[in-house]
Design a protein around this motif. Structure first.
Motif, PDB file in Angstrom:
ATOM      1  N   TYR A   1     -23.738   8.564  18.296  1.00 55.11           N
ATOM      2  CA  TYR A   1     -22.762   7.523  17.801  1.00 55.11           C
ATOM      3  C   TYR A   1     -21.474   7.585  18.045  1.00 55.11           C
ATOM      4  N   GLY A   2     -20.700   8.102  18.981  1.00 54.28           N
ATOM      5  CA  GLY A   2     -19.577   7.896  19.162  1.00 54.28           C
ATOM      6  C   GLY A   2     -18.275   6.515  19.283  1.00 54.28           C
ATOM      7  N   GLY A   3     -19.018   6.081  20.019  1.00 61.59           N
ATOM      8  CA  GLY A   3     -19.138   4.750  20.937  1.00 61.59           C
ATOM      9  C   GLY A   3     -18.410   4.737  22.148  1.00 61.59           C
ATOM     10  N   ALA A   4     -18.264   3.839  22.224  1.00 66.82           N
ATOM     11  CA  ALA A   4     -17.938   3.749  23.901  1.00 66.82           C
ATOM     12  C   ALA A   4     -17.058   2.714  24.230  1.00 66.82           C
TER      13      ALA A   4
ATOM     14  N   ALA B   1     -13.189  -7.082  20.602  1.00 65.31           N
ATOM     15  CA  ALA B   1     -12.025  -6.802  19.831  1.00 65.31           C
ATOM     16  C   ALA B   1     -10.976  -4.851  19.647  1.00 65.31           C
ATOM     17  N   PRO B   2     -10.165  -4.876  19.926  1.00 66.52           N
ATOM     18  CA  PRO B   2      -9.679  -3.528  19.586  1.00 66.52           C
ATOM     19  C   PRO B   2     -10.070  -2.835  18.285  1.00 66.52           C
ATOM     20  N   SER B   3      -9.634  -4.363  17.383  1.00 70.85           N
ATOM     21  CA  SER B   3      -9.995  -3.716  16.210  1.00 70.85           C
ATOM     22  C   SER B   3     -11.194  -4.362  15.912  1.00 70.85           C
ATOM     23  N   GLY B   4     -12.289  -4.475  16.931  1.00 73.81           N
ATOM     24  CA  GLY B   4     -13.569  -4.221  16.383  1.00 73.81           C
ATOM     25  C   GLY B   4     -14.767  -3.630  16.872  1.00 73.81           C
ATOM     26  N   PRO B   5     -15.835  -3.356  16.051  1.00 76.99           N
ATOM     27  CA  PRO B   5     -17.048  -2.325  16.502  1.00 76.99           C
ATOM     28  C   PRO B   5     -17.625  -2.630  18.348  1.00 76.99           C
TER      29      PRO B   5
END
Length: 265
Positions: free
Chosen positions: A36-39, A45-49
């Motif tokens: 779940y490191g996130g890609a 958006a930059p501030s969104g998930p």
């Protein structure tokens, strides 16, 4: 005073199934790989998930993980290294209580490495006498929580959330000794879900590898030049690749050569 950090940890698959000894005691870093490191995503958006990356390599066999673990390292610097180990032992017992409270008492502690090194001397005392010796004492291990086979997605997600919450608590693991007391440093890795005993699937992995190799040989061979497995090396350790809360991929690296069998004269 106690410092708490959540930082990446260098991880190896050890007998305890989670965590690795920290080679450099002066840098308490833990490495935790998480699916779940996130890609990065061009659609968020930059501030969104962002959309997590679960990886394309699933392995030859996909199974349900049965162990959740959180790697950790504890470090303290003081004049008496044995007293340092006593302090770290108390902190480890406090860790078990803290994580036990968030897992219904299911958490256990698996200790891994321990290291004691002389701390560098930074100052001099009167008459140019060498400063009193100090030592950096480091221990590392993992908080382990078994995962029930019947535990579904949401139960596992809540368990992971509890582990993260416990690792971010700011309260001290051991009571402060007041001004001048040694400072305890704590670092945690992200929770990892894996299989405690991947070796239990070795026979099935070998069977699947042989079936794929023979299928390839049948397609590639000709009637006059049959292909067979030759010069096989002993199989390596089974590797685990986290996929999701309910899946982990197992793979067995095998090195064999497929070649034309010798024809009888």
């Amino acid at each position: 005073m106690e410092k708490v950090r959540l930082v990446p940890l260098l991880l190896g698959l050890l007998a305890t199934a989670c965590g690795a000894a920290v080679p450099e005691p002066s840098t308490p870093s833990l490495l935790a790989s998480s699916s779940y490191g996130g890609a990065s995503s061009a659609f968020s958006a930059p501030s969104g998930p962002s959309i997590p990356s679960h990886g394309d390599t699933r392995g030859a066999l996909v199974v349900r993980p049965d162990l959740a673990c959180v790697p950790f390292v504890l470090r303290v610097e003081l004049a008496d290294p044995k007293a340092g180990l006593d302090l770290l032992e108390k902190a480890t017992l406090a860790l078990k209580e803290r994580f036990g409270a968030s897992t219904g008492g299911a958490a256990t502690i698996a200790m891994l490495g321990a290291n004691t090194t002389a701390a560098p001397a930074y100052t001099k005392v009167k008459d140019d006498k060498p400063p009193p010796a100090h030592f950096v004492v480091t221990v590392d291990g993992a908080v382990e929580v078994p995962l029930a086979a019947e535990a579904g997605y949401w139960a596992r997600a809540k368990l992971v959330a509890g582990l993260v919450e416990a690792s971010r608590k700011e309260d001290a693991l051991v009571p402060s000794g007041g001004e001048g007391a040694p400072e305890l440093e704590v670092a945690f890795g992200a929770p990892e879900l894996k299989l405690r005993d991947p070796e239990s699937h070795r026979a099935e992995l070998v069977k699947r590898w042989v079936e794929r190799a023979r299928a390839f040989a049948r397609v590639a061979e000709s009637q006059t030049a049959p292909l067979h497995l030759v010069a096989c090396e002993p199989p390596n350790a089974i590797t685990q690749t986290p996929i999701s809360l309910e899946q982990v991929g197992l793979a067995l690296p095998v090195s064999c050569r497929i070649d034309v069998s010798s024809l009888p004269r």
